[in-house]
Design a protein around this motif. Sequence first.
Motif, PDB file in Angstrom:
ATOM      1  N   SER A 177       0.471  -1.310  -0.024  1.00 17.66           N
ATOM      2  CA  SER A 177      -0.218   0.333  -0.013  1.00 17.66           C
ATOM      3  C   SER A 177       0.862   1.272  -0.197  1.00 17.66           C
ATOM      4  CB  SER A 177      -0.648  -0.115   1.034  1.00 17.66           C
ATOM      5  OG  SER A 177       0.018   0.421   2.825  1.00 17.66           O
ATOM      6  N   GLY A 178       0.351   2.473  -0.345  1.00 20.90           N
ATOM      7  CA  GLY A 178       0.692   3.398  -0.541  1.00 20.90           C
ATOM      8  C   GLY A 178       1.506   3.952   0.838  1.00 20.90           C
ATOM      9  N   GLY A 179       1.015   3.037   1.963  1.00 21.43           N
ATOM     10  CA  GLY A 179       1.516   3.950   3.299  1.00 21.43           C
ATOM     11  C   GLY A 179       3.323   2.865   3.671  1.00 21.43           C
ATOM     12  N   GLN A 180       2.895   1.437   3.276  1.00 21.17           N
ATOM     13  CA  GLN A 180       3.838   1.128   3.073  1.00 21.17           C
ATOM     14  C   GLN A 180       4.544   1.335   2.677  1.00 21.17           C
ATOM     15  OE1 GLN A 180       1.455  -2.533   2.633  1.00 21.17           O
ATOM     16  NE2 GLN A 180       0.823  -2.976   4.422  1.00 21.17           N
ATOM     17  N   LYS A 181       5.013   1.343   1.298  1.00 22.69           N
ATOM     18  CA  LYS A 181       5.520   2.094   0.739  1.00 22.69           C
ATOM     19  C   LYS A 181       6.136   3.356   0.751  1.00 22.69           C
ATOM     20  CE  LYS A 181       4.158   0.876  -3.491  1.00 22.69           C
ATOM     21  NZ  LYS A 181       3.334   1.542  -5.002  1.00 22.69           N
ATOM     22  N   GLN A 182       5.559   3.944   1.844  1.00 21.36           N
ATOM     23  CA  GLN A 182       6.031   5.267   2.059  1.00 21.36           C
ATOM     24  C   GLN A 182       7.415   4.731   3.440  1.00 21.36           C
ATOM     25  OE1 GLN A 182       7.472   7.584   1.093  1.00 21.36           O
ATOM     26  NE2 GLN A 182       5.990   9.011   0.862  1.00 21.36           N
ATOM     27  N   ARG A 183       7.089   3.924   4.337  1.00 19.89           N
ATOM     28  CA  ARG A 183       7.456   3.609   5.495  1.00 19.89           C
ATOM     29  C   ARG A 183       8.977   2.636   4.458  1.00 19.89           C
ATOM     30  NH1 ARG A 183       3.804  -0.042   8.712  1.00 19.89           N
ATOM     31  NH2 ARG A 183       2.511  -0.056   7.349  1.00 19.89           N
ATOM     32  N   VAL A 184       8.365   1.783   3.713  1.00 20.66           N
ATOM     33  CA  VAL A 184      10.425   1.690   3.129  1.00 20.66           C
ATOM     34  C   VAL A 184      11.412   2.531   2.435  1.00 20.66           C
ATOM     35  CG1 VAL A 184      11.201   0.249   1.490  1.00 20.66           C
ATOM     36  CG2 VAL A 184       8.868  -0.906   2.783  1.00 20.66           C
ATOM     37  N   ALA A 185      10.623   3.451   2.225  1.00 18.92           N
ATOM     38  CA  ALA A 185      11.150   4.841   1.503  1.00 18.92           C
ATOM     39  C   ALA A 185      12.408   5.170   2.933  1.00 18.92           C
ATOM     40  CB  ALA A 185      10.442   5.429   0.963  1.00 18.92           C
ATOM     41  N   ILE A 186      11.062   5.605   4.738  1.00 14.02           N
ATOM     42  CA  ILE A 186      11.657   6.428   5.633  1.00 14.02           C
ATOM     43  C   ILE A 186      12.852   5.052   6.192  1.00 14.02           C
ATOM     44  CG2 ILE A 186      11.610   6.491   7.310  1.00 14.02           C
ATOM     45  CD1 ILE A 186       8.348   7.150   7.404  1.00 14.02           C
ATOM     46  N   ALA A 187      12.454   3.665   6.054  1.00 15.90           N
ATOM     47  CA  ALA A 187      13.888   2.998   6.508  1.00 15.90           C
ATOM     48  C   ALA A 187      14.934   2.870   5.347  1.00 15.90           C
ATOM     49  CB  ALA A 187      12.962   1.058   6.514  1.00 15.90           C
ATOM     50  N   ARG A 188      14.896   3.237   3.721  1.00 18.72           N
ATOM     51  CA  ARG A 188      15.643   3.132   3.419  1.00 18.72           C
ATOM     52  C   ARG A 188      16.975   4.463   4.011  1.00 18.72           C
ATOM     53  NH1 ARG A 188      14.208   4.286  -3.476  1.00 18.72           N
ATOM     54  NH2 ARG A 188      13.649   5.969  -1.925  1.00 18.72           N
ATOM     55  N   ALA A 189      16.397   5.575   4.102  1.00 17.87           N
ATOM     56  CA  ALA A 189      16.648   6.732   4.029  1.00 17.87           C
ATOM     57  C   ALA A 189      17.369   6.365   5.898  1.00 17.87           C
ATOM     58  CB  ALA A 189      15.513   7.888   4.470  1.00 17.87           C
ATOM     59  N   LEU A 190      16.949   5.726   6.146  1.00 15.76           N
ATOM     60  CA  LEU A 190      17.680   5.319   7.884  1.00 15.76           C
ATOM     61  C   LEU A 190      18.758   4.449   7.566  1.00 15.76           C
ATOM     62  CD1 LEU A 190      14.697   4.896  10.340  1.00 15.76           C
ATOM     63  CD2 LEU A 190      16.197   6.583   9.690  1.00 15.76           C
ATOM     64  N   ALA A 191      18.821   4.053   6.559  1.00 18.74           N
ATOM     65  CA  ALA A 191      19.602   2.689   6.506  1.00 18.74           C
ATOM     66  C   ALA A 191      21.292   3.658   6.131  1.00 18.74           C
ATOM     67  CB  ALA A 191      19.774   2.142   5.678  1.00 18.74           C
ATOM     68  N   MET A 192      21.140   4.308   5.413  1.00 21.10           N
ATOM     69  CA  MET A 192      22.698   5.718   5.215  1.00 21.10           C
ATOM     70  C   MET A 192      22.987   6.332   6.555  1.00 21.10           C
ATOM     71  SD  MET A 192      23.360   5.594   2.249  1.00 21.10           S
ATOM     72  CE  MET A 192      24.201   6.231   1.964  1.00 21.10           C
ATOM     73  N   HIS A 193      22.062   5.963   7.775  1.00 17.44           N
ATOM     74  CA  HIS A 193      22.509   6.694   8.689  1.00 17.44           C
ATOM     75  C   HIS A 193      22.768   8.501   8.985  1.00 17.44           C
ATOM     76  CE1 HIS A 193      23.056   2.604  11.054  1.00 17.44           C
ATOM     77  NE2 HIS A 193      23.934   2.655  10.295  1.00 17.44           N
TER      78      HIS A 193
END
Length: 358
Positions: free
Chosen positions: A143-159
């Motif tokens: 879902s859109g909400g889940q995609k956006q949460r993945v996008a946030i996790a992806r940003a966090l992975a770069m510290h």
Amino acid sequence: MISIKHLSKTFHNPDGSVITVLKDVNCDIEKGEVISIIGPSGTGKSTLLRALNMLEPPTSGEIWVDSENIMARGYKLDKMRRKMGMVFQNFNLFEHMTVLENITYVPVRLLNKTPQEASAEGMELLKKVGLAQKADVYPESLSGGQKQRVAIARALAMHPEVILFDEPTSALDPTMVGEVLSVIRQLAKDGMTMLIVTHEMRFARDVSTRIFFMNEGIIYEDGTPEQIFEHPKRSATKAFVNRIQKLVYEIDDDSFDYLQIQTGLNQFFIKYNIPEKADVAYTIIKEMLFEQLSDIRPLTLRITHADLSGETALDFMAEGLTESPLPHNDAVQDIRSRVKAIVEEPTTRGFRIKIILN
Ligand code: ADP
Ligand code: MG
């Protein structure tokens, strides 16, 4: 941590027209701050974020990050990009990679992590945003909400040292706004530095340490949420934060189109993120137009919603009346029990019944 001085951005369009979107932006951002950027559309909020991470190189000015001017010749942009994560309105996930690969791809390439390290950390981040069970699926099944949460996790992975969010919930179905905002709230609690462009006034008020009100290509007013929302200094700020969304129908005679009203209401409640109020609003409007106020024509129906207070009201206005046309009966009593208040008051031209929803 970030210092922006006299930043400007001018676009030269192919048709020869020139538009200066950022005029003179100045601000200092400290570590740990959560800054919401609000303001009318077209005032340069997205351009500011994109200028800040050089996706849209500024025309002039300076951007200092950790005491280095990132606009100076010779500065390695990769260095800054590692410090600044970005989350977009439309997620921008890699569609041909699984959720976990979306998160590990860049850390493996740029941070020299082994695939094992990156995956282990990716799983931790997915847990943090509540999506560990989705690691191996492709974005299209989310879902859109889940995609956006993945996008946030992806940003966090770069510290990153700071994350820039450009209207992270604007592309979402209203039912999914909450899950994304609660992840951002958690990051705020963890002390993450964030700049968030948002139209969610109540969220901005609750989560931010500081608010930037952007208008006319500058930071027109900045202050704590309390200052900006409760005691704005400038009239444009005041008008913006207190703005009320309206939908108006003139009911002239009984040939009015109720279906059209219903469709309009539907869009209104979805647009302003209050779908839960739709049912009670329909029921009341129908009861008032067809039963309780069926003799009162013409009648103006106005639906209002205040972004900041969250108050939604239904106004029924009749010209020329000096007394309330609302009868005292069981049906009205029943409406009264289902809403916050019914206010009956004379206006300059007639009488208004204001029904404030819960
Ligand atoms: P906001 O995010 O506050 O709604 P934007 O920063 O997206 O505003 O845009 C501000 C103005 O800059 C708009 O008038 C928009 O049309 C213009 N603009 C943005 N990007 C470009 C571009 N790449 N080329 C030309 N004009 C642009
Ligand atoms: Mg924008």
